[in-house]
Design a protein around this motif. Structure first.
Motif, PDB file in Angstrom:
ATOM      1  N   LEU A 240      -1.127  15.847 -29.513  1.00  0.00           N
ATOM      2  CA  LEU A 240      -0.616  14.947 -28.482  1.00  0.00           C
ATOM      3  C   LEU A 240      -1.722  14.575 -27.497  1.00  0.00           C
ATOM      4  CD1 LEU A 240       1.723  13.452 -27.147  1.00  0.00           C
ATOM      5  CD2 LEU A 240       2.376  15.597 -26.021  1.00  0.00           C
ATOM      6  N   ALA A 241      -2.521  15.557 -27.090  1.00  0.00           N
ATOM      7  CA  ALA A 241      -3.635  15.282 -26.176  1.00  0.00           C
ATOM      8  C   ALA A 241      -4.628  14.315 -26.816  1.00  0.00           C
ATOM      9  CB  ALA A 241      -4.331  16.585 -25.799  1.00  0.00           C
ATOM     10  N   ALA A 242      -4.895  14.496 -28.115  1.00  0.00           N
ATOM     11  CA  ALA A 242      -5.812  13.593 -28.819  1.00  0.00           C
ATOM     12  C   ALA A 242      -5.241  12.188 -28.889  1.00  0.00           C
ATOM     13  CB  ALA A 242      -6.097  14.134 -30.215  1.00  0.00           C
ATOM     14  N   ALA A 243      -3.934  12.064 -29.124  1.00  0.00           N
ATOM     15  CA  ALA A 243      -3.293  10.749 -29.190  1.00  0.00           C
ATOM     16  C   ALA A 243      -3.351  10.059 -27.834  1.00  0.00           C
ATOM     17  CB  ALA A 243      -1.851  10.893 -29.652  1.00  0.00           C
ATOM     18  N   ARG A 244      -3.127  10.809 -26.765  1.00  0.00           N
ATOM     19  CA  ARG A 244      -3.205  10.226 -25.420  1.00  0.00           C
ATOM     20  C   ARG A 244      -4.616   9.749 -25.112  1.00  0.00           C
ATOM     21  NH1 ARG A 244       0.383  15.055 -22.736  1.00  0.00           N
ATOM     22  NH2 ARG A 244       2.434  14.050 -22.897  1.00  0.00           N
ATOM     23  N   ALA A 245      -5.602  10.544 -25.506  1.00  0.00           N
ATOM     24  CA  ALA A 245      -6.989  10.156 -25.270  1.00  0.00           C
ATOM     25  C   ALA A 245      -7.330   8.899 -26.061  1.00  0.00           C
ATOM     26  CB  ALA A 245      -7.925  11.304 -25.642  1.00  0.00           C
ATOM     27  N   ARG A 246      -6.841   8.824 -27.299  1.00  0.00           N
ATOM     28  CA  ARG A 246      -7.108   7.642 -28.118  1.00  0.00           C
ATOM     29  C   ARG A 246      -6.437   6.421 -27.513  1.00  0.00           C
ATOM     30  NH1 ARG A 246     -10.824   5.067 -30.822  1.00  0.00           N
ATOM     31  NH2 ARG A 246      -9.981   3.696 -32.431  1.00  0.00           N
ATOM     32  N   ARG A 247      -5.224   6.591 -27.005  1.00  0.00           N
ATOM     33  CA  ARG A 247      -4.531   5.473 -26.370  1.00  0.00           C
ATOM     34  C   ARG A 247      -5.337   4.961 -25.185  1.00  0.00           C
ATOM     35  NH1 ARG A 247       1.479   6.347 -24.126  1.00  0.00           N
ATOM     36  NH2 ARG A 247       0.358   7.820 -22.825  1.00  0.00           N
ATOM     37  N   GLN A 248      -5.875   5.859 -24.374  1.00  0.00           N
ATOM     38  CA  GLN A 248      -6.671   5.421 -23.224  1.00  0.00           C
ATOM     39  C   GLN A 248      -7.933   4.690 -23.657  1.00  0.00           C
ATOM     40  OE1 GLN A 248      -4.041   5.764 -20.869  1.00  0.00           O
ATOM     41  NE2 GLN A 248      -5.982   5.567 -19.761  1.00  0.00           N
ATOM     42  N   ALA A 249      -8.554   5.176 -24.732  1.00  0.00           N
ATOM     43  CA  ALA A 249      -9.762   4.512 -25.227  1.00  0.00           C
ATOM     44  C   ALA A 249      -9.445   3.100 -25.723  1.00  0.00           C
ATOM     45  CB  ALA A 249     -10.382   5.345 -26.344  1.00  0.00           C
ATOM     46  N   LEU A 251      -6.878   1.220 -24.750  1.00  0.00           N
ATOM     47  CA  LEU A 251      -6.560   0.393 -23.593  1.00  0.00           C
ATOM     48  C   LEU A 251      -7.840  -0.079 -22.909  1.00  0.00           C
ATOM     49  CD1 LEU A 251      -3.504   2.250 -22.010  1.00  0.00           C
ATOM     50  CD2 LEU A 251      -3.508  -0.031 -23.044  1.00  0.00           C
ATOM     51  N   ALA A 252      -8.811   0.817 -22.803  1.00  0.00           N
ATOM     52  CA  ALA A 252     -10.081   0.430 -22.183  1.00  0.00           C
ATOM     53  C   ALA A 252     -10.753  -0.697 -22.961  1.00  0.00           C
ATOM     54  CB  ALA A 252     -11.004   1.653 -22.106  1.00  0.00           C
ATOM     55  N   GLN A 253     -10.545  -0.707 -24.280  1.00  0.00           N
ATOM     56  CA  GLN A 253     -11.184  -1.718 -25.111  1.00  0.00           C
ATOM     57  C   GLN A 253     -10.416  -3.033 -25.146  1.00  0.00           C
ATOM     58  OE1 GLN A 253     -11.942  -0.364 -29.109  1.00  0.00           O
ATOM     59  NE2 GLN A 253     -12.762  -2.340 -29.781  1.00  0.00           N
ATOM     60  N   TYR A 254      -9.081  -2.966 -25.196  1.00  0.00           N
ATOM     61  CA  TYR A 254      -8.281  -4.165 -25.451  1.00  0.00           C
ATOM     62  C   TYR A 254      -7.503  -4.687 -24.242  1.00  0.00           C
ATOM     63  CZ  TYR A 254      -9.229  -3.422 -30.418  1.00  0.00           C
ATOM     64  OH  TYR A 254      -9.855  -3.261 -31.630  1.00  0.00           O
ATOM     65  N   ASP A 255      -7.295  -3.854 -23.232  1.00  0.00           N
ATOM     66  CA  ASP A 255      -6.524  -4.263 -22.054  1.00  0.00           C
ATOM     67  C   ASP A 255      -7.443  -5.022 -21.100  1.00  0.00           C
ATOM     68  OD1 ASP A 255      -4.695  -4.522 -19.986  1.00  0.00           O
ATOM     69  OD2 ASP A 255      -4.949  -2.453 -19.285  1.00  0.00           O
ATOM     70  N   THR A 256      -7.648  -6.291 -21.374  1.00  0.00           N
ATOM     71  CA  THR A 256      -8.665  -7.045 -20.660  1.00  0.00           C
ATOM     72  C   THR A 256      -8.340  -7.276 -19.187  1.00  0.00           C
ATOM     73  OG1 THR A 256      -7.653  -9.104 -21.449  1.00  0.00           O
ATOM     74  CG2 THR A 256      -9.476  -8.195 -22.740  1.00  0.00           C
ATOM     75  N   ASN A 257      -7.053  -7.342 -18.839  1.00  0.00           N
ATOM     76  CA  ASN A 257      -6.724  -7.542 -17.420  1.00  0.00           C
ATOM     77  C   ASN A 257      -6.486  -6.231 -16.680  1.00  0.00           C
ATOM     78  OD1 ASN A 257      -4.211  -6.712 -18.284  1.00  0.00           O
ATOM     79  ND2 ASN A 257      -3.164  -8.654 -17.843  1.00  0.00           N
ATOM     80  N   LYS A 258      -6.655  -5.093 -17.392  1.00  0.00           N
ATOM     81  CA  LYS A 258      -6.600  -3.752 -16.800  1.00  0.00           C
ATOM     82  C   LYS A 258      -5.294  -3.477 -16.047  1.00  0.00           C
ATOM     83  CE  LYS A 258     -10.700  -3.276 -18.401  1.00  0.00           C
ATOM     84  NZ  LYS A 258     -10.883  -2.551 -19.684  1.00  0.00           N
ATOM     85  N   ASP A 259      -4.169  -3.913 -16.634  1.00  0.00           N
ATOM     86  CA  ASP A 259      -2.881  -3.637 -15.990  1.00  0.00           C
ATOM     87  C   ASP A 259      -2.174  -2.431 -16.600  1.00  0.00           C
ATOM     88  OD1 ASP A 259      -2.116  -4.646 -18.430  1.00  0.00           O
ATOM     89  OD2 ASP A 259      -0.669  -6.092 -17.623  1.00  0.00           O
ATOM     90  N   HIS A 261      -1.283  -1.861 -19.820  1.00  0.00           N
ATOM     91  CA  HIS A 261      -0.569  -2.046 -21.074  1.00  0.00           C
ATOM     92  C   HIS A 261      -1.108  -3.287 -21.781  1.00  0.00           C
ATOM     93  CE1 HIS A 261       1.765  -4.955 -18.678  1.00  0.00           C
ATOM     94  NE2 HIS A 261       2.051  -5.525 -19.841  1.00  0.00           N
ATOM     95  N   LEU A 262      -0.796  -3.398 -23.074  1.00  0.00           N
ATOM     96  CA  LEU A 262      -1.301  -4.501 -23.863  1.00  0.00           C
ATOM     97  C   LEU A 262      -0.282  -5.627 -23.921  1.00  0.00           C
ATOM     98  CD1 LEU A 262      -2.914  -2.671 -26.929  1.00  0.00           C
ATOM     99  CD2 LEU A 262      -4.020  -3.450 -24.820  1.00  0.00           C
ATOM    100  N   SER A 263      -0.693  -6.796 -23.485  1.00  0.00           N
ATOM    101  CA  SER A 263       0.154  -7.982 -23.678  1.00  0.00           C
ATOM    102  C   SER A 263       0.115  -8.369 -25.148  1.00  0.00           C
ATOM    103  CB  SER A 263      -0.368  -9.137 -22.830  1.00  0.00           C
ATOM    104  OG  SER A 263      -1.639  -9.558 -23.300  1.00  0.00           O
ATOM    105  N   THR A 264       0.970  -9.311 -25.532  1.00  0.00           N
ATOM    106  CA  THR A 264       0.974  -9.781 -26.922  1.00  0.00           C
ATOM    107  C   THR A 264      -0.389 -10.326 -27.308  1.00  0.00           C
ATOM    108  OG1 THR A 264       3.325 -10.308 -26.771  1.00  0.00           O
ATOM    109  CG2 THR A 264       2.079 -11.358 -28.549  1.00  0.00           C
ATOM    110  N   ARG A 265      -0.991 -11.091 -26.396  1.00  0.00           N
ATOM    111  CA  ARG A 265      -2.318 -11.663 -26.676  1.00  0.00           C
ATOM    112  C   ARG A 265      -3.371 -10.572 -26.801  1.00  0.00           C
ATOM    113  NH1 ARG A 265      -6.565 -12.503 -23.743  1.00  0.00           N
ATOM    114  NH2 ARG A 265      -5.460 -11.951 -21.815  1.00  0.00           N
TER     115      ARG A 265
END
Length: 285
Positions: A240-249, A251-259, A261-265
């Motif tokens: 679970l800790a590894a999955a959370r860390a991967r999710r944060q990584a 988000l850092a890569q794809y969440d361009t507006n840094k809110d 979460h990931l929008s559809t775009r």
């Protein structure tokens, strides 16, 4: 959104010309019964795998979902692989599904038979009929695959998205099957005889046993050779800790507006990257 992107057109063309897919695989006008059978076969082929297929879908998973995913992944890692060929055969999965639901034996699904299959695929509180013969079902692994093909993010696969998923999992099966042939077809006749299949099964079980021993070395704190409840709970926490860390990584890569979460775009490039890995027979990352 334009559903037929240049990426999708090129990828579909490459698959149709380079892979020996079944006759329905590159057909742009699939019947609903073909789609439903193909989706069930995709579920079975996903459940056959022991790897982390589609795992980067954690980028859009809730905390509750991450917990459930981690529990399933631990179960997969600590349960011995099922007996059988353990080699991806999408056409065999299709046939197994058809046989389960074709009650009148006419070789196709009528309206009532198709409805039962679709209800089972919808997961209405019971294990699908096609999976009741002792086969493990990896619900969250298939959820990750479905997420990757839900390009508009509406949590419902359109006909085109479902067809793309079915084609991709069939293409993956073909690639994995070809890899198995290259590795285990010692007499080079293009098929695996029983001796070669037995060698493949033994190799798969040996690989699983090696991973099990690695888990025992790390988590079997009392040294009794068994992963007890508390020790399995620790594995789940670490996953679970590894999955959370991967999710944060991600988000850092794809969440361009840094809110946060990931929008559809924002999610679309990640979904398409996961699709590519799935089709090519790779894991998640």
């Amino acid at each position: 959104m334009n559903r037929t992107t240049p990426y999708r057109r090129l990828l579909a063309a490459a698959l149709c010309f380079t892979l020996p897919l079944a006759s329905v695989a590159c057909n742009s006008a699939l019947e609903e019964a073909d789609l439903a059978i193909g989706e069930a076969a995709a579920f079975l082929s996903t459940s056959d795998e022991s790897g982390d297929i589609g795992a980067d879908a954690v980028a859009d998973a809730s905390s509750e979902t991450l917990t459930s995913m981690s529990a399933e992944d631990v179960d997969t890692a600590t349960e011995a692989p099922a007996e059988g060929p353990a080699l991806c055969d999408f056409s065999a999965h299709r046939q197994a599904v058809l046989e389960k639901y074709d009650a009148n034996g006419n070789g196709e699904l009528d309206r009532a038979e198709l409805k039962e299959l679709k209800d089972d695929l919808a997961g209405q509180g019971r294990a699908p009929r096609f999976a009741r013969a002792g086969m493990r079902m990896r619900h969250w692994a298939f959820w990750r695959v479905r997420w990757a093909f839900d390009e508009n993010g509406d949590k419902v696969l359109s006909t085109e998205e479902r067809a793309a998923l079915v084609d991709a999992l069939e293409a993956r099966c073909q690639r994995l099957h070809q890899q198995a042939l290259e590795k285990y077809d010692t007499n080079k006749d293009g098929t695996l005889d029983e001796t070669e299949r037995q060698a493949a099964r033994q190799a798969i079980r040996a690989a699983w046993e090696q991973k099990r021993q690695e888990l025992l070395t790390k988590y079997d704190t009392n040294g009794n050779g068994v992963l007890e409840l508390a020790e399995r709970a620790q594995i789940r926490e670490d996953r679970l800790a590894a999955a959370r860390a991967r999710r944060q990584a991600l988000l850092a890569q794809y969440d361009t507006n840094k809110d946060g979460h990931l929008s559809t775009r924002e999610a679309l490039p990640l979904r398409q990257e996961i699709q590519r890995r799935i089709i090519e027979g790779h894991g998640a990352n």
